[in-house]
Scaffold this motif. Sequence first.
Motif, PDB file in Angstrom:
ATOM      1  N   ILE A  69      12.704 -37.794   3.727  1.00 17.70           N
ATOM      2  CA  ILE A  69      11.462 -38.513   3.421  1.00 17.70           C
ATOM      3  C   ILE A  69      11.543 -39.945   3.932  1.00 17.70           C
ATOM      4  O   ILE A  69      10.619 -40.441   4.545  1.00 17.70           O
ATOM      5  CB  ILE A  69      11.200 -38.502   1.891  1.00 17.70           C
ATOM      6  N   CYS A  70      12.648 -40.616   3.657  1.00 17.59           N
ATOM      7  CA  CYS A  70      12.731 -42.027   4.030  1.00 17.59           C
ATOM      8  C   CYS A  70      13.891 -42.254   4.987  1.00 17.59           C
ATOM      9  O   CYS A  70      14.563 -41.336   5.427  1.00 17.59           O
ATOM     10  CB  CYS A  70      12.834 -42.920   2.792  1.00 17.59           C
ATOM     11  N   PHE A  71      14.152 -43.521   5.283  1.00 13.35           N
ATOM     12  CA  PHE A  71      15.091 -43.865   6.351  1.00 13.35           C
ATOM     13  C   PHE A  71      16.548 -44.008   5.892  1.00 13.35           C
ATOM     14  O   PHE A  71      17.408 -44.312   6.698  1.00 13.35           O
ATOM     15  CB  PHE A  71      14.630 -45.152   7.036  1.00 13.35           C
ATOM     16  N   VAL A  72      16.807 -43.818   4.627  1.00 12.54           N
ATOM     17  CA  VAL A  72      18.175 -44.014   4.158  1.00 12.54           C
ATOM     18  C   VAL A  72      19.118 -42.989   4.811  1.00 12.54           C
ATOM     19  O   VAL A  72      20.202 -43.333   5.284  1.00 12.54           O
ATOM     20  CB  VAL A  72      18.270 -43.957   2.620  1.00 12.54           C
ATOM     21  N   GLY A  73      18.692 -41.739   4.844  1.00 12.19           N
ATOM     22  CA  GLY A  73      19.543 -40.694   5.439  1.00 12.19           C
ATOM     23  C   GLY A  73      19.834 -40.981   6.902  1.00 12.19           C
ATOM     24  O   GLY A  73      21.003 -41.069   7.322  1.00 12.19           O
ATOM     25  N   PRO A  74      18.793 -41.164   7.725  1.00 20.75           N
ATOM     26  CA  PRO A  74      19.037 -41.494   9.132  1.00 20.75           C
ATOM     27  C   PRO A  74      19.883 -42.751   9.298  1.00 20.75           C
ATOM     28  O   PRO A  74      20.656 -42.851  10.254  1.00 20.75           O
ATOM     29  CB  PRO A  74      17.619 -41.704   9.689  1.00 20.75           C
ATOM     30  N   SER A  75      19.729 -43.703   8.361  1.00 19.15           N
ATOM     31  CA  SER A  75      20.486 -44.949   8.491  1.00 19.15           C
ATOM     32  C   SER A  75      21.980 -44.736   8.308  1.00 19.15           C
ATOM     33  O   SER A  75      22.793 -45.508   8.826  1.00 19.15           O
ATOM     34  CB  SER A  75      19.985 -45.980   7.479  1.00 19.15           C
ATOM     35  N   ALA A  76      22.348 -43.707   7.572  1.00 19.19           N
ATOM     36  CA  ALA A  76      23.771 -43.401   7.427  1.00 19.19           C
ATOM     37  C   ALA A  76      24.337 -42.888   8.746  1.00 19.19           C
ATOM     38  O   ALA A  76      25.522 -43.039   9.049  1.00 19.19           O
ATOM     39  CB  ALA A  76      23.979 -42.366   6.322  1.00 19.19           C
ATOM     40  N   PHE A  77      23.454 -42.274   9.528  1.00 19.39           N
ATOM     41  CA  PHE A  77      23.903 -41.710  10.800  1.00 19.39           C
ATOM     42  C   PHE A  77      23.851 -42.738  11.932  1.00 19.39           C
ATOM     43  O   PHE A  77      24.671 -42.693  12.857  1.00 19.39           O
ATOM     44  CB  PHE A  77      23.037 -40.491  11.143  1.00 19.39           C
ATOM     45  N   ALA A  78      22.905 -43.685  11.843  1.00 18.86           N
ATOM     46  CA  ALA A  78      22.703 -44.627  12.950  1.00 18.86           C
ATOM     47  C   ALA A  78      23.997 -45.326  13.380  1.00 18.86           C
ATOM     48  O   ALA A  78      24.333 -45.313  14.571  1.00 18.86           O
ATOM     49  CB  ALA A  78      21.616 -45.633  12.596  1.00 18.86           C
ATOM     50  N   PRO A  79      24.748 -45.939  12.437  1.00 22.35           N
ATOM     51  CA  PRO A  79      25.974 -46.606  12.891  1.00 22.35           C
ATOM     52  C   PRO A  79      26.996 -45.628  13.470  1.00 22.35           C
ATOM     53  O   PRO A  79      27.697 -45.953  14.436  1.00 22.35           O
ATOM     54  CB  PRO A  79      26.506 -47.285  11.622  1.00 22.35           C
TER      55      PRO A  79
ATOM     56  N   ALA B 197      19.799 -50.292  12.011  1.00 17.21           N
ATOM     57  CA  ALA B 197      19.394 -50.266  13.410  1.00 17.21           C
ATOM     58  C   ALA B 197      20.530 -49.790  14.310  1.00 17.21           C
ATOM     59  O   ALA B 197      21.686 -50.174  14.123  1.00 17.21           O
ATOM     60  CB  ALA B 197      18.957 -51.667  13.829  1.00 17.21           C
ATOM     61  N   PRO B 198      20.203 -48.963  15.313  1.00 19.64           N
ATOM     62  CA  PRO B 198      21.209 -48.627  16.321  1.00 19.64           C
ATOM     63  C   PRO B 198      21.705 -49.904  17.012  1.00 19.64           C
ATOM     64  O   PRO B 198      20.977 -50.889  17.112  1.00 19.64           O
ATOM     65  CB  PRO B 198      20.429 -47.741  17.304  1.00 19.64           C
ATOM     66  N   TRP B 199      22.931 -49.853  17.473  1.00 25.26           N
ATOM     67  CA  TRP B 199      23.597 -51.058  17.944  1.00 25.26           C
ATOM     68  C   TRP B 199      23.283 -51.384  19.397  1.00 25.26           C
ATOM     69  O   TRP B 199      22.991 -50.508  20.197  1.00 25.26           O
ATOM     70  CB  TRP B 199      25.124 -50.914  17.790  1.00 25.26           C
ATOM     71  N   PHE B 200      23.391 -52.657  19.694  1.00 20.52           N
ATOM     72  CA  PHE B 200      23.303 -53.129  21.071  1.00 20.52           C
ATOM     73  C   PHE B 200      24.658 -53.681  21.488  1.00 20.52           C
ATOM     74  O   PHE B 200      25.506 -53.995  20.648  1.00 20.52           O
ATOM     75  CB  PHE B 200      22.265 -54.259  21.184  1.00 20.52           C
TER      76      PHE B 200
ATOM     77  N   THR C 147      27.962 -46.710   6.970  1.00 25.28           N
ATOM     78  CA  THR C 147      27.718 -45.331   6.555  1.00 25.28           C
ATOM     79  C   THR C 147      28.016 -45.162   5.065  1.00 25.28           C
ATOM     80  O   THR C 147      27.270 -44.502   4.339  1.00 25.28           O
ATOM     81  CB  THR C 147      28.558 -44.366   7.405  1.00 25.28           C
ATOM     82  N   HIS C 148      29.077 -45.817   4.630  1.00 22.92           N
ATOM     83  CA  HIS C 148      29.376 -45.794   3.201  1.00 22.92           C
ATOM     84  C   HIS C 148      28.206 -46.380   2.407  1.00 22.92           C
ATOM     85  O   HIS C 148      27.781 -45.831   1.398  1.00 22.92           O
ATOM     86  CB  HIS C 148      30.645 -46.585   2.888  1.00 22.92           C
ATOM     87  N   PHE C 149      27.701 -47.500   2.913  1.00 19.07           N
ATOM     88  CA  PHE C 149      26.593 -48.157   2.220  1.00 19.07           C
ATOM     89  C   PHE C 149      25.420 -47.194   2.036  1.00 19.07           C
ATOM     90  O   PHE C 149      24.914 -46.996   0.932  1.00 19.07           O
ATOM     91  CB  PHE C 149      26.149 -49.385   3.021  1.00 19.07           C
ATOM     92  N   TYR C 150      24.980 -46.566   3.123  1.00 20.27           N
ATOM     93  CA  TYR C 150      23.784 -45.717   3.026  1.00 20.27           C
ATOM     94  C   TYR C 150      24.064 -44.442   2.238  1.00 20.27           C
ATOM     95  O   TYR C 150      23.184 -43.942   1.528  1.00 20.27           O
ATOM     96  CB  TYR C 150      23.223 -45.427   4.419  1.00 20.27           C
ATOM     97  N   ALA C 151      25.253 -43.904   2.365  1.00 21.00           N
ATOM     98  CA  ALA C 151      25.584 -42.713   1.574  1.00 21.00           C
ATOM     99  C   ALA C 151      25.583 -43.074   0.093  1.00 21.00           C
ATOM    100  O   ALA C 151      25.065 -42.337  -0.741  1.00 21.00           O
ATOM    101  CB  ALA C 151      26.951 -42.168   1.998  1.00 21.00           C
ATOM    102  N   HIS C 152      26.126 -44.239  -0.207  1.00 21.85           N
ATOM    103  CA  HIS C 152      26.199 -44.707  -1.588  1.00 21.85           C
ATOM    104  C   HIS C 152      24.812 -44.991  -2.137  1.00 21.85           C
ATOM    105  O   HIS C 152      24.548 -44.799  -3.321  1.00 21.85           O
ATOM    106  CB  HIS C 152      27.049 -45.979  -1.619  1.00 21.85           C
ATOM    107  N   GLU C 153      23.930 -45.457  -1.278  1.00 23.52           N
ATOM    108  CA  GLU C 153      22.603 -45.855  -1.734  1.00 23.52           C
ATOM    109  C   GLU C 153      21.578 -44.726  -1.648  1.00 23.52           C
ATOM    110  O   GLU C 153      20.413 -44.924  -1.983  1.00 23.52           O
ATOM    111  CB  GLU C 153      22.108 -47.068  -0.940  1.00 23.52           C
ATOM    112  N   SER C 154      21.994 -43.552  -1.201  1.00 19.02           N
ATOM    113  CA  SER C 154      21.071 -42.416  -1.170  1.00 19.02           C
ATOM    114  C   SER C 154      20.548 -42.184  -2.580  1.00 19.02           C
ATOM    115  O   SER C 154      21.293 -42.234  -3.556  1.00 19.02           O
ATOM    116  CB  SER C 154      21.807 -41.172  -0.691  1.00 19.02           C
TER     117      SER C 154
END
Lengths: 204, 791, 474
Positions: free
Chosen positions: C425-435, C304-307, C350-357
């Motif tokens: 296709i899914c949210f993993v890629g965008p999630s790497a960018f969100a943070p 999620a984008p941050w608040f 970002t490491h997490f999502y890149a790793h989990e791609s």
Amino acid sequence: MSRLTDKNLVIAKEIIARYPRQKSALIPLLHLAQEQSGYISREAMVHLGELVGVTSAEVYGTATFYEMFRFEPIGKYLVNICGTMSCALMGAHELMHHAEKRLGVKAGGTTQDGMFTLAHAECQAACTEAPCLQVNYRYRLRVSTADLDNLIDDLEAGKLSEEIPAHGVLAKVRQHIAPDRGVGAVSPELVDQAPAWLNGKAAL
Amino acid sequence: MTIVDPTAENIVVDPNVVNITINDKPVLARKGELIIAAADRTDDFIPRFCYHPRMSSVGMCRQCLVEVETPRGPMMVVSCMTPVAEGQIVRTATDTVKKAQEGVLELLLANHPLDCPVCDKGGECPLQDQAFSHGPGESRFVEEKRHYEKPIAISEIVYLDRERCILCDRCTRFADEVAGDPLISFTSRGNDTQVLTFPDEPFSSYFSGNTVQICPVGALTAKPYRFKARPWDIEQTESTCTSCSVGCRIVVQSSRDELVRFQGVDIDPVNWGWLCDRGRYNFESVNSTERLIAPLIKSDSGLATTSWSIALESAARIIRTALASGADSVAILGGARGTNEDAFAWASLADQLGITQRDSQLGDGLTPEIFNLEQATIDQTCAASTIILLSPDLKEELPVLYLRVRDAAQKRKSRILEFTPRDSGLTPYAWRSVSFEPGRQAQVVRETLETQEIQEQIRRGEVVVVLGRANLAENESFTLHALGEIFHAIPNAKVLPVLRRGNVRGAVAVGLTPQKNSGDAIDILTKAAAGKIECLILLGSDPLADVADSDLVARAFNRTRSVISIDTFINSSNRNADVVLPAAAFAEKTGTTTNLEGRISNVTQQITPRGTCRPDWMIATELGLSLGIDLGVSSLDELHQKMTSNIPEFSSCANNPIINSDGVLMVSEASATISRASVVLVDRNSYSYRLIVSRTMYDNAQSTTTSPSLVGIITKSAIYVNPLDLARIGVVDGTNIRVGIADKSIVLPVNAHSGVYRGTAWLPYNHTTVDVRPLLDITSDVVDVRIEQLH
Amino acid sequence: MSTTYSHAPGFVAGDRPKIVTSRFEFADSFTLERYLATNGYKGLRAALSRPANEIHDDVKSATVLGRGGAGFPAGTKWGLTPQQVWPKYLVVNGDESEPGTYKDRLLMERDPHQLIEGCLIACYAAGLSQCFLYIRGEMALAQERVAAALNEAYAAGYVGKNILGSNFSVDIILHWGAGAYVVGEETALIESLEGNRGMPRLKPPFFPAVNGLYGQPTIVNNVETLANLPWLLCNGVAAYTAVGTKTSPGTRMVAVSGHVKRPGVFEIINGTTTFRDLIFGEEFCGGIRDDKQLKAFVPGGGSAPWFTADQLDLPFEASQVGPAGSMLGSGAVIVMDETTDIPAAALTLTHFYAHESCGKCTPCREGGTWLERILRRIVDGDGTDADLQQLLEVGAMICPGDFPHAANAQLGLTAVPFPYKMTTICFVGPSAFAPVHSALTLFRSEFESRVTKRVTIPVTAVSTAKTVTSVGAH
């Protein structure tokens, strides 16, 4: 050599029978193979391919996708230190540095005596109890460097062998469905009707 | 579907047609069609890497993103997985789309090495081309690229360079979906994903070359082409493969007048772009230095090079002398290897000389009568609700037909009812596979077709029988008896005849088949063995190697005074011939060929014939002249004209230059019937094994042994029995054992094979190291052998 | 006010309605004996005593929201399967691994029978003939507890053939993963359950409700979602909707981690509880550790984008959090205090999502790692100012167009609402960018002070070829 033992073969067949398609059993069977040897050997993959009716290459493709599967022997205890955000905010990096020093190996390495493999892990779902780690997938929460030292001492002394089995063993309880209780898996092609209870009446 | 101009006035509204616009231009699409496929008929090319029209879409490279209008504004979708819909508005070149496409290309190039100058794909590379047409023109990736060992051999033929791989899933999808050989897979995950085989287990698929052809980068390369040519140096022509009788459409490519590569051409009725590896790579044989390049004549010191005029004169003299003892003393064997025109010229010459003893099959096929049964095309076969297999193992002998039938069973809801003496490549896909002991097929077919389950299936719709010879160690009549049983139960069944030699159907049609009550090849050889043949003309055939009964052929050659051979290589049968005339090989001549379903399509000359080689038809006309016979043709065109007007089957291509890749079907008329007959067969002694002898893809065929890339994968001789029988024999897998009949035996390894049924033994034919033919007696109904330990 | 239980580490009970955590106070909450003593399987009995379609209607009218991340109502989801296609399957998503999130693990460890009962109610109501309960591979205890509970329940006649003597029969098959975050995505979960690499499938055509497990209609529900059903069936729709708001009824479990005084997992009232309540409320986390300042927080799991403090008064209500520029996701709040090294914190995610791609889509496979490498360079002090722009441009290859972010008064930012456009296709890629995007948007100065100014890195087409070749650009 490290094909499934006769005992595990019985378990494997029971697992396979639960699924409408045999290949579905592949990941549970890979765990079974890893439980047997601590890692998954080439022969085990060949055997599993035979059991579920796919090629070894398909088994290999599936197996290598998942991080928990190891294809070479590792330490008896796999120490996974979480480094994702919540744990990182609470000192996971410092914990990892300490572990590296204490065990004398870098993350990813195995101690010479074959007791410990230290690894960096991603979020382990214990974020409020950061920093956390798992030893063979058993939690240790809010781990201080002193806690870590004690844990290593206890593991070395064999004090935790009851709670923490050797690498490869996950749940110590298996699902078992008594033949007279199970509905049984049916290939989807053989079903073309709504289940009996969808008849507009109460089941009881 | 016909695509009509949507602005035309009288449009008939077809419920299967969907109107969409692509970049504001109206396009008619088929219901269910993907946007990318519809766009392929327009000028608006959508870049793509993972999409392949003959495989299921995965939508993973993300290169084909386009924008589609939705009520909530434009939405980006992958055009390879989004079907068209009525009124759909598609835009393929908006700023957002361009940005996305450029982004994906930059990302694909991020880890792609810059070895284009030394990459075989350079110049014909979709990644290169689309980076040029749709790419950002620069890369901002300054990090170190991924590194892998390059390249690694994943089979005897195919090399994999993982650095170049863009992970489009085409090769892995092909191996799994199309070939049914999932021996390569994605491994690892994320940025570490790679295509690999299982460790130390090669990608030994008969169809591996297709993965090289469809690879959109230079990640997969094939040994025969590596570093052989640059795309801009290549000349090419479309042709038809004649390695077997499927007749796959190909592009023949050459560089500096040498063949360098065959690529599959996608035509709907036959091969869909696919080829088998044998057909794809045995072009090396044409380039072989062992090729015959000049006429040879028998001399005191063996065969000696001579001139065409001397060779033709000698041949004419031999034939004339033989004919003096009667037309019956000359016979022609072969002719299935060449073009229709080649065969027609030789048949015409034989007609003029009165030679009636001709056969383009060598006792390993079936009677040409089967061409006169109600015929089915490959498409009709694959659309049938029941496909009955009474045939050899299609995967081994007619590989691309195997792909088509497999596809029909897997994706098109055809059901395969297989009758087979051992498990075939299609057994895993068969709805029902019924095994039989050789000789018992008629009985087994009859009993099977009587069961209620099978009868219900048969009533569901069209039934096509794929008919061929499954076993060389039994009399061909058993197959026909079984067919009789099928027709008895299903009178309107159609037949797809699968005789394997390249142009056997064309050769039979023009008359290279027994005429006027003459016998077939086996009868000819039997007569020869009795000393009744003076001259044997071998038209691209090698009976000493090819005929199953080696004893019979040896005796036949011993008693035949003269042999004239027209061939591309020296082989066992022409080594002692009187005259050997060097023939032009495939790709060295033009003409037409006929595939197993009777489809006539063209083969095209791409390179100059080696040495002074000439096409068979030309040799026939010139030999005719030496014999004082004028065939009345001075060009291939004239010959083709004459053939199409003389041979009714070919009238369909009379005024048709066959420029269309799909070819044209020959005219066929169902005039034959096959009825049931009672069969009497001796029982097998329970100590012996009934033999199944059949071919596999890589055997000692001339074109395989002379192709350097293939010769290493020819299988070694062995006999295969059921694992339980292996235990009964009392040896372990791979042990040398003795296989014998009455007074003869051979020694070779025995292997356990669960696809071989108890009491039978499978002996692949024509493999290296051990000749199995001494066990075969062409006159016996079946062959029962003893298998014993060596002492 | 708040209580913790040593047998349920992490969980903090409170004086609030308990729908899914009512048994957590018992040390033996996972046994059949305890379950039966505390209304266990009464919801099932209630369900079976009425026709299946009525139960489905109850779940619809109670608006039981999906607790996995997307917040889609379960009753509606069940209704999306085609009417006449059989069999249909239930796949339970217990592959919880979103950073910051854990509640499914507690529900499986502490109250497995409640989950089993929930599965049975769902299968009954929606006509699902087999249930696969997919537990994350790393959760050995959860696997153990669920296996033991299933064995007990089978033996006691609650699962399997002719449940409670009725004509309702269904098997629940315990399945477990092997370490892959992306398998939490429902189509990847199905791939994994079929024994394949857990790579997501494109929706459409692979909407699980239509074309899921083995190509059959399949309902994929989150553990917590299903755990709500026994209570709902026991207490009725009215009691359920009396808790929370109309659009977000009931409770939900939220984990608050990071720099707070009392981190923990809470069952909170849906729709009304605010982030301020959670982070600063005495019955929840009691404020920032050492009474420091709040710097930022992740409101809905690592994707999620941050608040920042500006958004503290937003309630746990999707219809308000979305327009504010983020999402509620899987119920996880990660709190960062003023001492936080923002670029380094973003890097862990970002490491997490890149790793989990999974490696399927090019933008995620290549772009995620690229983002991580640039970010790591910056964190390590080797970055340049050009890298900051580069981060955004690589991100735009994954998520073209405006990326959602929160409003910020101090920076003069107005919110860009959720969701984003994506090339994957899914949210993993965008999630790497969100943070990366959140951190760079809200805390740009922290990045700027970290990098050196350099002008020769070729970030745009460079006309002087010399500089380009020297760094080896393509």
